[in-house]
Design an enzyme around this catalytic site. Structure first.
Site, PDB file in Angstrom:
ATOM      1  N   GLU A 170     -18.112 -18.952  52.844  1.00  0.00           N
ATOM      2  CA  GLU A 170     -19.237 -18.045  53.135  1.00  0.00           C
ATOM      3  C   GLU A 170     -20.140 -18.584  54.245  1.00  0.00           C
ATOM      4  OE1 GLU A 170     -21.378 -16.981  49.612  1.00  0.00           O
ATOM      5  OE2 GLU A 170     -19.587 -16.421  48.513  1.00  0.00           O
ATOM      6  N   GLU A 356     -13.602 -15.321  45.144  1.00  0.00           N
ATOM      7  CA  GLU A 356     -14.681 -15.406  44.150  1.00  0.00           C
ATOM      8  C   GLU A 356     -14.987 -14.006  43.662  1.00  0.00           C
ATOM      9  OE1 GLU A 356     -18.402 -17.283  45.237  1.00  0.00           O
ATOM     10  OE2 GLU A 356     -17.361 -18.958  46.177  1.00  0.00           O
TER      11      GLU A 356
HETATM   12  O1  IFM Z   1     -22.614 -19.489  43.376  1.00  0.00           O
HETATM   13  C1  IFM Z   1     -22.292 -18.794  44.532  1.00  0.00           C
HETATM   14  C2  IFM Z   1     -21.224 -19.534  45.309  1.00  0.00           C
HETATM   15  O2  IFM Z   1     -21.611 -20.811  45.647  1.00  0.00           O
HETATM   16  C3  IFM Z   1     -20.917 -18.790  46.587  1.00  0.00           C
HETATM   17  N1  IFM Z   1     -20.634 -17.409  46.324  1.00  0.00           N
HETATM   18  C4  IFM Z   1     -21.558 -16.675  45.509  1.00  0.00           C
HETATM   19  C5  IFM Z   1     -21.795 -17.412  44.204  1.00  0.00           C
HETATM   20  C6  IFM Z   1     -22.775 -16.627  43.331  1.00  0.00           C
HETATM   21  O3  IFM Z   1     -23.990 -16.490  43.971  1.00  0.00           O
END
Ligand code: IFM
Length: 449
Positions: A170, A356
């Site tokens: 990200e 994710e």
């Molecule tokens: O916890 C975060 C992660 O580090 C990166 N993506 C989003 C998740 C939830 O906010």
């Protein structure tokens, strides 16, 4: 009668996994010669973290890694995405690798493989060595080169064990929350800096890709982004165009240069920013990737408005009526199918992974000591259904990674937000699987209708 369960909609070689990150989960920040990261410094600033906490505890995974591997094995996942903490490998962001850190990650990867779980390594999930942060962090071109050196050390050391490499997680958050809004480390508030950081992050990604191709030929390597294409408030051409414009900062700004298309010029012109691009940078950034990882949580809505200083992009966010998670994020499973389709249709990466996906919920319903997190189960199930829709549509989706195995440190929210399938007691470190853990396990075992 054929098998009509959701599980059977996925091919046999589909990856079912969980994701985690070093600063959020490891704890034991002083162990093994680890140097400070920009997040240690940021957390110490009054008011930076909602509950004034830090990653000092995380999920206590640095000490309890064996228990975590057992939990993953119990779930029946076939991959696990973890990040390496750069300050555990180079305390000050340069120089030879620290053996203690490398040995620990080696041990963990070996244990995962023994349990039949493929390690996926993210090289950068935001914990930049503080020494580099003090030299300008991602505003400095040199950080991209330091990142390539660090990638060289890690990939030489763990290359035989790792199934897939992720350069950055990200990077929009690193650039825009770290340098633009100040919500993340290093806490700057300057949009021009966010764009400069964008370029150096992408340059670091491209340089790291070259290193990975040389050190681990034949292994998968790519990047993980958190793309967004807010849904148009109406089917009008104006709102559809606004939806596309609103997607650029989180999506095209990253995927255009990675796919050899240069930066989206209209966006840069509208922001009046000049990126610190030198000759040859765009070729480096365009190194081919094997996959794009998509972190998906929600989908917003936009409508077209006249451009103004407050809304320079000519779009405004509109409140939807969907339920929200405790993060305040709208729950829109179909948005996952849509964003995968948008990326496939526009950039055609060879493979897509949902790297994710998960929900933060209050987890207040406890029976017989166990968290009955039915909201999380329904969130996961509906998003896995959205993955099945993506496969039906012919998208090259190859895996789903739940965020996250354990409750952990949720950045500026501290420990006040929980995404885990497993609860972690911060006093004792004890792990208690929630109902969602049992649901994911049973789903993977094909025990659910
Ligand atoms: O916890 C975060 C992660 O580090 C990166 N993506 C989003 C998740 C939830 O906010």
């Amino acid at each position: 009668m054929g098998d009509t369960s959701l599980r059977s909609a996925f091919p046999r070689d589909f990856l079912w996994a969980c994701s985690s990150s070093s600063y959020q989960g490891e704890g034991s920040l002083g162990d093994g010669g680890r140097g400070p990261s920009i997040w240690d410094e940021f957390c110490a600033r009054p008011g930076a973290i909602a509950d004034s906490s830090s990653g000092e505890f995380g999920s206590d995974s640095w000490r309890r890694w064996r228990e975590d591997v057992a939990l993953l094995a119990g779930l029946g996942v076939n991959a696990y995405r973890l990040s390496v903490a750069w300050p555990r490998i180079q305390a000050e962001g340069r120089g030879p690798g620290l053996q203690a850190g490398l040995d620990s990650y080696r041990r963990l990867c070996e244990a995962l493989l023994e349990a039949g779980i493929e390690p996926w390594i993210t090289l950068y999930h935001w914990d930049l060595p503080l020494a580099l942060g003090l030299e300008g962090g991602w505003l400095s071109r040199d950080t991209a080169k330091r990142f390539a050196d660090y990638t060289d050390i890690v990939s030489r050391s763990l290359g035989d064990l790792v199934g897939a490499w992720v350069t950055l997680n990200e990077p929009w958050c690193s650039a825009f929350l770290g340098y633009g809004t100040g919500e993340h480390a290093p806490g700057h508030r300057n949009e021009a800096e966010a764009y400069a950081a964008t370029h150096h992050l992408l340059l670091g990604h491209g340089l790291a890709m070259d290193v990975l191709r040389a050190n681990v030929p034949g292994r998968k390597a790519g990047i993980v982004i958190n793309p967004a294409k807010p849904r148009a408030a109406s089917p009008s051409p104006e709102d559809e165009a606004a939806s596309l414009r609103a997607s650029v900062e989180r999506t095209g700004l990253w995927l255009d240069p990675i796919h050899g298309r240069g930066y989206p010029e209209a966006q840069l012109a509208q922001k009046a920013v000049v990126l610190p691009v030198l000759d040859g940078d765009l070729e480096v950034i365009a190194a081919p990737v094997d996959f794009v990882g998509v972190n998906y949580y929600n989908e917003d809505i936009v409508k077209a408005v006249d451009p103004s200083p407050a809304q320079p992009g000519g779009y405004a966010y509109v409140e939807g009526r969907e339920k929200r998670t405790e993060m305040g994020w709208s729950i829109v499973p179909a948005g996952l199918t849509r964003i995968l389709g948008f990326i496939h249709g526009t950039w055609k990466p060879a493979a897509l992974y949902v790297t994710e996906n998960g929900g933060a919920f209050p987890d207040t319903r406890i029976e017989d000591g166990r968290v009955l997190d039915l909201d999380r189960i329904s969130y996961m199930e509906s998003h896995i259904e959205a993955c099945a829709r993506a496969l039906e549509a012919g998208l090259p989706l190859a895996g789903y990674f739940a965020w996250s195995l354990l409750d952990n440190f949720e950045w500026s929210w501290g420990y006040s937000r929980r995404f885990g399938l497993v609860a972690v007691d911060r006093a004792s470190g004890a792990r208690t699987p929630k109902a969602s853990y049992a649901w994911y396990r049973d789903f993977l075992a094909g025990r659910l209708p």
